[in-house]
Enzyme design. Structure first.
Site, PDB file in Angstrom:
ATOM      1  N   SER A 150     -20.981  13.520 -28.243  1.00 56.78           N
ATOM      2  CA  SER A 150     -21.987  12.840 -27.420  1.00 56.78           C
ATOM      3  C   SER A 150     -21.531  12.803 -25.958  1.00 56.78           C
ATOM      4  O   SER A 150     -20.405  13.202 -25.628  1.00 56.78           O
ATOM      5  CB  SER A 150     -22.145  11.404 -27.917  1.00 56.78           C
ATOM      6  N   ASP A 178     -24.200  16.966 -28.291  1.00 55.06           N
ATOM      7  CA  ASP A 178     -25.230  16.009 -28.699  1.00 55.06           C
ATOM      8  C   ASP A 178     -25.902  15.424 -27.447  1.00 55.06           C
ATOM      9  O   ASP A 178     -25.204  14.930 -26.541  1.00 55.06           O
ATOM     10  CB  ASP A 178     -24.523  14.901 -29.510  1.00 55.06           C
ATOM     11  N   HIS A 179     -27.212  15.472 -27.376  1.00 57.65           N
ATOM     12  CA  HIS A 179     -27.965  14.928 -26.234  1.00 57.65           C
ATOM     13  C   HIS A 179     -27.464  15.446 -24.887  1.00 57.65           C
ATOM     14  O   HIS A 179     -27.198  14.655 -23.965  1.00 57.65           O
ATOM     15  CB  HIS A 179     -27.942  13.392 -26.244  1.00 57.65           C
ATOM     16  N   ASP A 181     -31.450  17.696 -24.100  1.00 58.23           N
ATOM     17  CA  ASP A 181     -32.368  16.581 -24.340  1.00 58.23           C
ATOM     18  C   ASP A 181     -33.204  16.303 -23.090  1.00 58.23           C
ATOM     19  O   ASP A 181     -32.801  15.550 -22.211  1.00 58.23           O
ATOM     20  CB  ASP A 181     -31.568  15.335 -24.755  1.00 58.23           C
ATOM     21  N   HIS A 212     -32.350  12.144 -35.873  1.00 53.68           N
ATOM     22  CA  HIS A 212     -31.334  11.369 -35.134  1.00 53.68           C
ATOM     23  C   HIS A 212     -31.396   9.916 -35.603  1.00 53.68           C
ATOM     24  O   HIS A 212     -32.339   9.508 -36.292  1.00 53.68           O
ATOM     25  CB  HIS A 212     -31.620  11.431 -33.632  1.00 53.68           C
ATOM     26  N   ASN A 262     -28.126  13.381 -38.169  1.00 53.80           N
ATOM     27  CA  ASN A 262     -27.083  12.897 -37.251  1.00 53.80           C
ATOM     28  C   ASN A 262     -26.598  11.501 -37.634  1.00 53.80           C
ATOM     29  O   ASN A 262     -27.418  10.579 -37.774  1.00 53.80           O
ATOM     30  CB  ASN A 262     -27.657  12.796 -35.826  1.00 53.80           C
ATOM     31  N   THR A 264     -23.161   5.794 -35.799  1.00 49.92           N
ATOM     32  CA  THR A 264     -22.875   4.354 -35.941  1.00 49.92           C
ATOM     33  C   THR A 264     -22.171   3.988 -37.259  1.00 49.92           C
ATOM     34  O   THR A 264     -21.208   3.209 -37.254  1.00 49.92           O
ATOM     35  CB  THR A 264     -24.196   3.556 -35.796  1.00 49.92           C
TER      36      THR A 264
END
Ligand code: G3H
Ligand code: 13P
Ligand code: ZN
Length: 287
Positions: free
Chosen positions: A50, A82-83, A104, A208, A230, A233
């Site tokens: 990320s 990611d993103h 993104d 996501h 994805n 957390t």
């Protein structure tokens, strides 16, 4: 085996009717937990970094960790941004050896999202790198908007078809009711919308914000066309809970390995459970 483009993993997942787990990592222990879990389940897997991970660990460390991981394993692994926030960042990742990038542009108006995404696809495909993009807004649970407000940001199926045709992307992240982070209540996924999107597109779809989504809802999403799931957390939580437990039991512990080792083990257990839910266990040899 070298890092493989995510497209290869997701094409096999489409053929086999399962989803590949894409797990966020930002340190050595998390990379090891993901690879160990995938090896124990004989599953293809995606390591993803990320914006926060890149800031924390640095691009070159993440790429080096992933390369060290694949050098010692025979399961197929992709390394994914990611993103991704810009063309420049996506290019930096490709140069560092990432086999897949997400660009993104979901915050942008449709035409600008198309232009940015197309720009990334043009370069990525020359280099054999896969591209994921996002249409609609997935957002975070902290955004604090009501369900009906959130629906305004859900992916429009017709727009999705136009977006894919105009950009040439390899996979699309869809907004169908999930959000990043911890949910306050139980998330409700818009499966009808997912069906409509899946009916119009031939490329793999990405979910996501999948932590905290009940296993049966994930299985249903996979049955309806989700091919990449994805998870961040849930892994963070298991990792830090294990660290906390060790430190509560041994408040004088000064050896980081005694704290991080159990955290790595706990994360491995959670990742194995996810892989089984996604249906990718024992699918490494089908890629
Ligand atoms: O995109 C979702 C990630 O969970 C955000 O992670 O805090 O490492 O940037 P980050
Ligand atoms: P969660 O942290 O909600 O699992 O979301 C992860 C994600 O979507 C990363 O892109
Ligand atoms: Zn995400």
């Amino acid at each position: 085996m070298p890092l493989v483009p995510a497209t290869r993993l997701l094409k096999a997942a489409s053929a086999g009717g399962y989803a590949v787990g894409a797990f966020n990592c930002n340190n050595m222990e998390l990379v090891q937990a993901i690879i160990t879990a995938a090896e124990l389940e004989n599953a293809p897997v995606i390591l993803q970094a990320s914006q926060g991970a890149i800031k924390y660990a640095g691009l070159s460390y993440i790429a080096a960790l992933a390369k060290a991981a694949v050098a010692g394993t025979s399961i197929p692994v992709a390394l994914h941004l990611d993103h991704g926030t810009s063309f420049e960042q996506a290019l930096r990742c490709m140069t560092a050896g990432f086999s897949s990038v997400m660009i993104d542009g979901s915050r942008l108006p449709f035409a600008e999202n198309v232009a940015l995404t197309k720009h990334v696809v043009g370069v990525a495909h020359v280099l054999g790198v896969s591209v994921e993009a996002e249409l609609g807004k997935i957002g975070g649970t902290e955004d604090d908007i009501s369900v009906s407000e959130a629906e305004a940001f859900f992916t429009d199926p017709d727009e999705a078809a136009r977006f894919v045709a105009e950009t040439g992307i390899d996979s699309l992240a869809v907004a169908i009711g999930t959000a990043h982070g911890r949910y306050k209540g139980e998330p409700r996924l818009d499966f009808d919308r997912l069906d409509q999107i899946a009916a119009r597109l031939e490329i793999p779809l990405v979910l996501h914000g999948s932590s905290g989504v009940p296993p049966e809802a994930i299985r249903e999403a996979v049955r309806r066309g989700i091919r990449k799931v994805n998870i961040d957390t849930d892994i963070r939580e298991s990792f830090t809970n294990a660290m906390r437990r060790v430190l509560e039991a041994e408040s004088g512990e000064i050896d980081p390995r005694k704290v991080l080792g159990p955290a790595r083990e706990e994360a491995t257990v959670i990742i194995r459970e996810k892989i089984r839910i996604f249906g990718s266990a024992n699918k490494a040899d089908t890629v």
